[in-house]
Design an enzyme around this catalytic site. Structure first.
Site, mmCIF file in Angstrom:
data_model
loop_
_atom_site.group_PDB
_atom_site.id
_atom_site.type_symbol
_atom_site.label_atom_id
_atom_site.label_comp_id
_atom_site.label_asym_id
_atom_site.label_seq_id
_atom_site.Cartn_x
_atom_site.Cartn_y
_atom_site.Cartn_z
ATOM 1 N N CYS A 1 -37.313 -100.166 14.993
ATOM 2 C CA CYS A 1 -37.614 -99.104 14.890
ATOM 3 C C CYS A 1 -38.456 -98.838 16.907
ATOM 4 O O CYS A 1 -38.396 -97.194 16.840
ATOM 5 C CB CYS A 1 -38.229 -98.156 14.387
ATOM 6 S SG CYS A 1 -37.060 -98.263 12.467
ATOM 7 N N HIS B 1 -40.743 -91.326 16.656
ATOM 8 C CA HIS B 1 -39.926 -91.534 16.073
ATOM 9 C C HIS B 1 -39.357 -91.243 14.458
ATOM 10 O O HIS B 1 -40.068 -90.455 13.724
ATOM 11 C CB HIS B 1 -39.943 -93.375 16.590
ATOM 12 C CG HIS B 1 -38.875 -94.362 14.610
ATOM 13 N ND1 HIS B 1 -37.527 -94.211 15.123
ATOM 14 C CD2 HIS B 1 -38.779 -94.962 13.546
ATOM 15 C CE1 HIS B 1 -36.891 -94.751 14.238
ATOM 16 N NE2 HIS B 1 -38.099 -95.192 13.056
ATOM 17 N N ASN C 1 -32.448 -92.003 10.406
ATOM 18 C CA ASN C 1 -33.366 -93.145 10.814
ATOM 19 C C ASN C 1 -31.963 -94.188 11.794
ATOM 20 O O ASN C 1 -31.718 -94.870 10.987
ATOM 21 C CB ASN C 1 -34.202 -93.746 10.650
ATOM 22 C CG ASN C 1 -35.062 -94.699 10.548
ATOM 23 O OD1 ASN C 1 -34.946 -94.648 12.096
ATOM 24 N ND2 ASN C 1 -35.909 -95.552 10.282
HETATM 25 O O1 UT7 Z 1 -38.566 -96.495 10.761
HETATM 26 C C1 UT7 Z 1 -39.403 -97.948 10.298
HETATM 27 C C2 UT7 Z 1 -40.803 -97.737 9.616
HETATM 28 N N1 UT7 Z 1 -39.700 -97.164 8.218
HETATM 29 C C3 UT7 Z 1 -40.926 -95.634 7.450
HETATM 30 O O2 UT7 Z 1 -41.705 -95.245 8.221
HETATM 31 C C4 UT7 Z 1 -40.152 -95.795 6.181
HETATM 32 C C5 UT7 Z 1 -41.573 -95.283 5.479
HETATM 33 N N2 UT7 Z 1 -41.677 -94.932 4.260
HETATM 34 C C6 UT7 Z 1 -40.815 -93.863 3.763
HETATM 35 O O3 UT7 Z 1 -40.355 -92.966 4.380
HETATM 36 C C7 UT7 Z 1 -41.200 -93.610 2.330
HETATM 37 O O4 UT7 Z 1 -41.643 -94.834 1.854
HETATM 38 C C8 UT7 Z 1 -39.927 -93.385 1.374
HETATM 39 C C9 UT7 Z 1 -38.315 -92.316 2.023
HETATM 40 C C10 UT7 Z 1 -38.801 -94.824 1.479
HETATM 41 C C11 UT7 Z 1 -39.549 -93.121 0.065
HETATM 42 O O5 UT7 Z 1 -40.116 -92.085 -0.200
HETATM 43 P P1 UT7 Z 1 -41.949 -91.997 -0.981
HETATM 44 O O6 UT7 Z 1 -42.053 -91.019 -1.103
HETATM 45 O O7 UT7 Z 1 -42.784 -93.340 -0.926
HETATM 46 O O8 UT7 Z 1 -41.418 -92.782 -2.848
HETATM 47 P P2 UT7 Z 1 -42.108 -93.559 -3.117
HETATM 48 O O9 UT7 Z 1 -40.765 -95.048 -2.983
HETATM 49 O O10 UT7 Z 1 -43.096 -93.862 -3.537
HETATM 50 O O11 UT7 Z 1 -40.949 -93.451 -5.111
HETATM 51 C C12 UT7 Z 1 -41.404 -92.232 -5.861
HETATM 52 C C13 UT7 Z 1 -39.838 -92.017 -6.548
HETATM 53 C C14 UT7 Z 1 -40.267 -93.751 -7.516
HETATM 54 O O12 UT7 Z 1 -39.955 -93.633 -9.454
HETATM 55 P P3 UT7 Z 1 -41.223 -93.637 -9.654
HETATM 56 O O13 UT7 Z 1 -41.530 -95.185 -9.755
HETATM 57 O O14 UT7 Z 1 -42.470 -93.047 -9.449
HETATM 58 O O15 UT7 Z 1 -40.423 -93.176 -11.073
HETATM 59 C C15 UT7 Z 1 -38.749 -94.205 -7.312
HETATM 60 O O16 UT7 Z 1 -37.982 -94.551 -7.676
HETATM 61 O O17 UT7 Z 1 -39.176 -92.166 -6.011
HETATM 62 C C16 UT7 Z 1 -37.660 -92.295 -6.388
HETATM 63 N N3 UT7 Z 1 -37.583 -92.932 -6.148
HETATM 64 C C17 UT7 Z 1 -36.243 -92.206 -5.973
HETATM 65 N N4 UT7 Z 1 -35.021 -90.411 -6.668
HETATM 66 C C18 UT7 Z 1 -34.570 -89.820 -5.682
HETATM 67 C C19 UT7 Z 1 -36.826 -94.083 -4.520
HETATM 68 N N5 UT7 Z 1 -35.562 -93.793 -3.860
HETATM 69 C C20 UT7 Z 1 -34.924 -91.809 -4.268
HETATM 70 C C21 UT7 Z 1 -34.305 -91.433 -3.998
HETATM 71 N N6 UT7 Z 1 -34.231 -90.690 -4.997
HETATM 72 N N7 UT7 Z 1 -33.378 -92.375 -2.862
#
Ligand code: UT7
Length: 338
Positions: free
Chosen positions: A119, A258, A288
């Protein structure tokens, strides 16, 4: 850039390519267990563009974006000296996508290469292309960020498939005595290579039935952990580049970040003391698009930009790679090319 060159590499035109097909949050609700509300509130994304499977790939999008930039600048492919293509989704591992773009454009005087920094690819490529202008090795450089992320996205993995889209953006670089890229700071940290990567298809894990069955040819991301690094590193490096160039919040007209997650962008802008109208944000429409996000922002905001506007460009991505640049805009965007 520690020395002070007599000219900078300025962006003199911007082009883009966005596939027509849209993949909306409600489409994704049909594919994996997710919701429009979760995606919007956690990422800021509403829809993305998808190129599809009709034989077109990254080089096609890169060529369209590059051609548009050349047309807007009013120059021909023969005027291009160098083509740098930032991508993690090259058409093939080799030849480089830059070679395919060179051929598609008919840029018979150009050489070129691909740059792999995930990225952060576009800002790395911008810094790289700028060196050739500053040293006088090139008069006209095409810097392209292009990714067909749908080709490495696992549409059964709800944690990643909601994030990515396909697109390309391109800029023309030429010398300018006042405007252009004044400074850039880049970092890498390979310790966390496993948090955001594609494990299969390279020399470590060549393709086999087993690597395909294990989904190793798809992007893998530990989202929560990557988020923690991205949110601090992006803000840190923006502060670093502002301090090194004696810039306060009031000196900055626009942040060009980004587009990985709106929450990361908001936190960076807050640390820099910028208001939301100073932040280029289009993640809602494209998601993204990896190397394409920053030139797509420049394209979308071009009409509002004026010569002399001060921009901070920043990105964070797999590797980890990250960085920021201070760029003075070179032309009145309403005139659509320098
Ligand atoms: O571009 C290159 C660099 N990349 C980035 O900068 C991306 C960085 N990361 C992110 O943007 C975020 O971490 C994500 C958008 C990928 C995820 O968001 P988050 O707020 O960090 O969610 P999480 O991974 O902590 O997950 C929270 C909950 C989990 O459930 P539990 O364990 O709390 O029950 C996940 O299983 O959300 C769940 N979850 C979803 N729920 C509905 C994960 N993906 C989804 C989904 N829909 N698509």
């Amino acid at each position: 850039m520690s020395s002070s060159p007599s000219c900078q590499a300025a962006i003199t035109a911007v082009g883009h390519y966005l596939p027509e097909r849209r993949l909306t949050n409600s489409d994704l609700e049909e594919m994996v267990e997710t919701s429009d509300e979760w995606i919007r509130t956690r990422t800021g994304i509403r829809e993305r563009c998808i190129l599809g499977d009709d034989g077109k790939a990254t080089a096609f999008m890169a060529t369209e974006a590059a051609q548009e930039a050349l047309d807007k600048r009013g120059i021909g492919p023969d005027d291009v000296d160098l083509i740098v293509v930032a991508t993690v989704t090259p058409d093939m591992l080799f030849p480089a996508t830059a070679c395919l773009v060179q051929d598609n454009l008919g840029a018979s005087n150009a050489w070129g290469f691909d740059l792999s920094a995930a990225c952060s690819g576009f800002i790395y490529a911008l810094t790289t292309g700028a060196q050739f202008i500053e040293t006088g090795q090139a008069d006209t450089v095409l810097v392209v960020g292009a990714d067909k992320m749908s080709s490495i996205t696992d549409y059964t993995d709800r944690t990643t498939c909601i994030l990515f889209g396909d697109a390309a953006g391109a800029v023309v670089l030429e010398a300018d005595e006042e405007a252009g890229l004044h400074d850039s700071i880049h970092h890498v940290d390979g310790e966390h290579d496993d948090l955001l990567c594609m494990r299969g298809g390279g020399s470590l894990n060549p393709p086999t039935h087993e690597t395909v069955d294990a989904h190793m040819h798809y992007l893998h991301q530990e989202g929560r952990q990557v988020f923690k690094f991205a949110v601090t590193r992006m803000a840190d490096v923006c502060e670093e580049v502002m301090n090194r160039n004696g810039l306060d919040a009031e000196d900055v007209d626009y942040l060009v970040p980004h587009q990985a997650n709106q929450r990361i962008i908001d936190a960076t802008a807050k640390r820099m003391g910028l208001s939301s109208d100073q932040v280029m944000l289009n993640i809602d429409r494209y998601g993204n698009t990896t190397a394409a996000t920053i030139p797509l922002c420049l394209f979308d905001w071009e009409e509002d930009l004026e010569r002399g506007d001060e921009l901070i460009l920043t990105a964070f991505g797999g590797g980890f790679t990250w960085g920021a640049g201070h760029l003075t805009w070179a032309y009145d965007g309403a005139e659509n090319g320098a």
